[in-house]
Design an enzyme around this catalytic site. Structure first.
Site, mmCIF file in Angstrom:
data_model
loop_
_atom_site.group_PDB
_atom_site.id
_atom_site.type_symbol
_atom_site.label_atom_id
_atom_site.label_comp_id
_atom_site.label_asym_id
_atom_site.label_seq_id
_atom_site.Cartn_x
_atom_site.Cartn_y
_atom_site.Cartn_z
ATOM 1 N N GLY A 54 0.837 -1.198 0.000
ATOM 2 C CA GLY A 54 0.000 0.000 0.000
ATOM 3 C C GLY A 54 0.865 1.238 0.000
ATOM 4 N N CYS A 81 5.287 -6.351 1.408
ATOM 5 C CA CYS A 81 5.724 -4.947 1.365
ATOM 6 C C CYS A 81 5.177 -4.175 2.573
ATOM 7 C CB CYS A 81 5.309 -4.335 0.031
ATOM 8 S SG CYS A 81 6.213 -2.839 -0.310
ATOM 9 N N TYR A 82 4.215 -3.271 2.382
ATOM 10 C CA TYR A 82 3.633 -2.568 3.537
ATOM 11 C C TYR A 82 3.097 -3.578 4.543
ATOM 12 C CZ TYR A 82 0.519 0.391 6.310
ATOM 13 O OH TYR A 82 -0.098 1.040 7.356
ATOM 14 N N HIS A 168 7.617 -8.022 -4.143
ATOM 15 C CA HIS A 168 6.267 -8.374 -4.623
ATOM 16 C C HIS A 168 6.262 -9.707 -5.375
ATOM 17 C CE1 HIS A 168 4.192 -4.630 -3.601
ATOM 18 N NE2 HIS A 168 5.409 -4.115 -3.671
ATOM 19 N N GLU A 170 3.690 -11.189 -6.475
ATOM 20 C CA GLU A 170 2.537 -11.276 -7.371
ATOM 21 C C GLU A 170 2.819 -10.741 -8.777
ATOM 22 O OE1 GLU A 170 2.991 -9.316 -4.871
ATOM 23 O OE2 GLU A 170 2.043 -7.363 -5.052
ATOM 24 N N GLY A 223 -24.646 -8.388 -26.055
ATOM 25 C CA GLY A 223 -23.780 -8.888 -27.131
ATOM 26 C C GLY A 223 -22.325 -8.891 -26.708
ATOM 27 N N GLY A 224 -22.031 -8.287 -25.555
ATOM 28 C CA GLY A 224 -20.669 -8.296 -25.023
ATOM 29 C C GLY A 224 -20.411 -9.585 -24.256
ATOM 30 N N ASP A 226 -19.537 -10.156 -20.998
ATOM 31 C CA ASP A 226 -20.068 -10.349 -19.641
ATOM 32 C C ASP A 226 -21.536 -10.782 -19.642
ATOM 33 O OD1 ASP A 226 -17.602 -9.420 -19.073
ATOM 34 O OD2 ASP A 226 -18.245 -7.424 -18.474
ATOM 35 N N SER A 227 -22.371 -10.039 -20.351
ATOM 36 C CA SER A 227 -23.794 -10.380 -20.300
ATOM 37 C C SER A 227 -24.050 -11.731 -20.994
ATOM 38 C CB SER A 227 -24.651 -9.268 -20.905
ATOM 39 O OG SER A 227 -24.412 -9.139 -22.279
ATOM 40 N N LYS A 368 -12.122 -10.240 -15.161
ATOM 41 C CA LYS A 368 -12.458 -10.326 -16.590
ATOM 42 C C LYS A 368 -11.883 -11.585 -17.273
ATOM 43 C CE LYS A 368 -14.226 -8.237 -20.218
ATOM 44 N NZ LYS A 368 -15.546 -7.616 -20.301
#
Ligand code: XMP
Length: 512
Positions: A54, A81-82, A168, A170, A223-224, A226-227, A368
């Site tokens: 952070g 880290c933090y 880090h 990650e 039409g994307g 996600d939906s 995503k």
């Protein structure tokens, strides 16, 4: 009880990345507020917790901290880290401001490689990004890695299973980062793993079924990706009790609504109602040129039409939405304050709460890339899952000035050429979006021996990771040249093509 690891978020830009990495290793992970109480935390019964990095300093008064009782709760803790500095400070170690801070690649020397570093070393390349550092580790801890400038690059208290990393693990710049996290999860925290998209489908289908009972669920399809994934998941869970509505606003690209209809009737049969509302949208947009007004009108018209269609579905009690985890985190983020409205975004997730339905948001804990994997697992076709993002207000924000049927036809034709030609570019898969914009500017040209006076089309081709920042793509000249020649020759009403070479910021991706 479901196995879960929690990342306590101290406002790090990497907190989401930590969670994604843990999930990549097959352990379900969620992000929680850093100040979650022991009581709240114990209800979730996590297998382990990670304290993120952070921007704060434990040397500042009022720095963010955790409920100190968590330290004695007995579950494994990894501070990054933090997070490591905070552990050191809470447990009476010593943290100081480093002389110059350390940012970028570093080589650490492992002084113990039994647990967290099992199978690694004796040297590791890592990514550092810190100003403060731990000078003395707390009692009961030992240093397990160091660099020439950082005396405690990692620390452990094996008995209490509390660990700290100054670097880090990650980020991809720490090549063995995933191995370190794997050791923490499976060697130290005894996680079982096995969290996969298949398991996610099973679990969420069960939850959806029991929540919905005999009722009907409406799903707004855009039409994307996600939906579409939401619709496919609901279809898997409750079959015909899900009714999908697709509002064709007339602002779509060429053959788009036909393509969606074809995907969802042939490749993936769903009960879908396609509502042709193009006239209503075009009427509402008549003589409107202001970008914000356009967006608001489109948003309002969409809600009106959606609502009218939704009430026709008998027994509908639920509305499904494709809200994703980053939106959920953003809305309760520790450091996320109000930001200036750059554009009023509109999509099917933007329906108001008072539509009178209970919400179902089956993707609210997914990132995503996981949604794409889920779609693949559900059998959705690649051509749908790999689609470029397309804004809710569609071509209306790519036609500068008034949106008319004539302008829409010109832009559709130009856009089709961009899509066909850019697909030949070898770096195509790295492109975030590639599209044409119709400018309300006329220029003089000459075709044959004739003078022309016609519109300008701008090309926007960008790379981006998440749409928040973007850069224009250095597309080879021959491809740009083919796009330009074809548009000028084939699209009536256009006699000039220009290439947009602005990055975001300061530009935005869409022109309106
Ligand atoms: P900007 O233009 O703000 O766009 O740089 C960032 C990304 O968001 C997309 N975009 C939208 N998506 N509804 C959406 O669902 C919207 O109203 C909207 N406006 C922009 C844009 O295409 C880009 O990927």
């Amino acid at each position: 009880m479901k196995e879960i690891v929690l990342v306590l978020d101290f406002g790090s830009q990497y907190a989401q990345l930590i969670a994604r990495r843990i999930r990549e290793l097959g352990v379900y992970c969620e992000i929680a507020k850093h100040n979650i109480s022991l009581n709240e935390l114990s209800k979730l019964s996590p297998a382990a917790i990670v304290l993120s990095g952070g921007p704060s300093s434990v040397l500042e008064i009022g720095h963010p901290t955790i409920d100190a009782k968590i330290l004695n709760y007995g579950i494994p803790i990894l501070g990054i880290c933090y997070g490591m500095q905070l552990l050191a400070q809470l447990l009476s170690g010593r943290v100081e401001k480093g002389k110059s801070g350390e940012y970028g690649p570093a080589k650490i020397e492992l002084t113990d490689s039994n647990d967290l570093f099992s199978g690694l070393g004796p040297f590791l390349n890592v990514w550092m990004s810190h100003g403060d550092q731990v000078i003395d580790v707390p009692e009961g801890f030992k240093v397990i890695a160091r660099t020439s400038t950082c005396p405690a690059a990692a620390m452990e208290n094996k008995a209490k299973r509390i660990y700290g990393l100054q670097f880090h693990p990650e980020v991809v710049h720490t090549p063995n980062g995933l191995d370190i996290l794997r050791n923490f999860l499976f060697r130290i925290s005894n996680c079982k793993g096995g969290w996969t998209m298949r398991k996610f489908i099973e679990e969420s289908s069960r939850e959806i079924k029991s929540r919905v009972g005999d009722s009907q669920v409406i799903c707004g399809l855009s039409g994307g990706v996600d939906s579409s994934v939401v619709a496919a998941l609901l279809h898997r869970a409750i079959g015909k009790q899900m009714k999908a509505i697709f509002v064709d606003n007339g602002l779509l690209r060429s053959r788009e609504s036909e393509e969606i209809a074809s995907i969802f009737s042939h490749d993936y049969p769903l009960d879908i109602r396609i509502v042709d509302a193009s006239k209503a949208f075009l009427d509402a947009l008549k003589s409107i040129t202001d970008p914000e007004q356009k967006r608001k009108i489109i948003g309002r018209t969409f809600i009106e039409i959606f609502q009218k269609e939704a009430v026709r579905i008998k027994g509908a009690r639920f509305l499904a939405q494709g809200t994703l985890y980053p939106d959920v985190i953003e809305s309760h983020s520790a450091h996320g304050g109000p930001s200036a409205t750059i554009k009023s975004h509109h999509n099917v997730g933007g329906l108001p709460e008072d539509l009178g339905f209970d919400l179902i948001e089956p993707l609210r804990y997914l990132f995503k890339d996981e949604v794409r994997r889920l779609g693949k697992e559900l059998g959705l076709p690649k051509r749908l899952l790999n689609r470029q993002p397309f804004p809710g207000p569609g071509l209306a924000v790519r036609i500068l000035g008034e949106v008319t049927a004539k302008n829409l036809a010109i832009l559709r034709q130009a856009d089709l050429i961009v899509q066909a030609e850019i697909a030949h570019y070898v770096g195509y898969q790295d492109i975030w979006q590639s599209f044409a914009v119709l400018l309300p500017v006329k220029t003089v040209g000459v075709m044959g021996d004739e003078r022309t006076y016609a519109n300008v089309v701008a090309l926007r081709i960008v790379t981006s990771l998440d749409g928040m920042t973007a850069d224009w793509v250095k597309v080879p000249y021959d491809i740009l040249s083919r796009i330009s020649t074809r548009i000028i020759n084939e699209v009536n009403g256009v006699n000039r093509v220009v290439y947009d070479i602005s990055s975001k910021p300061p530009g935005t991706i869409e022109w309106e």
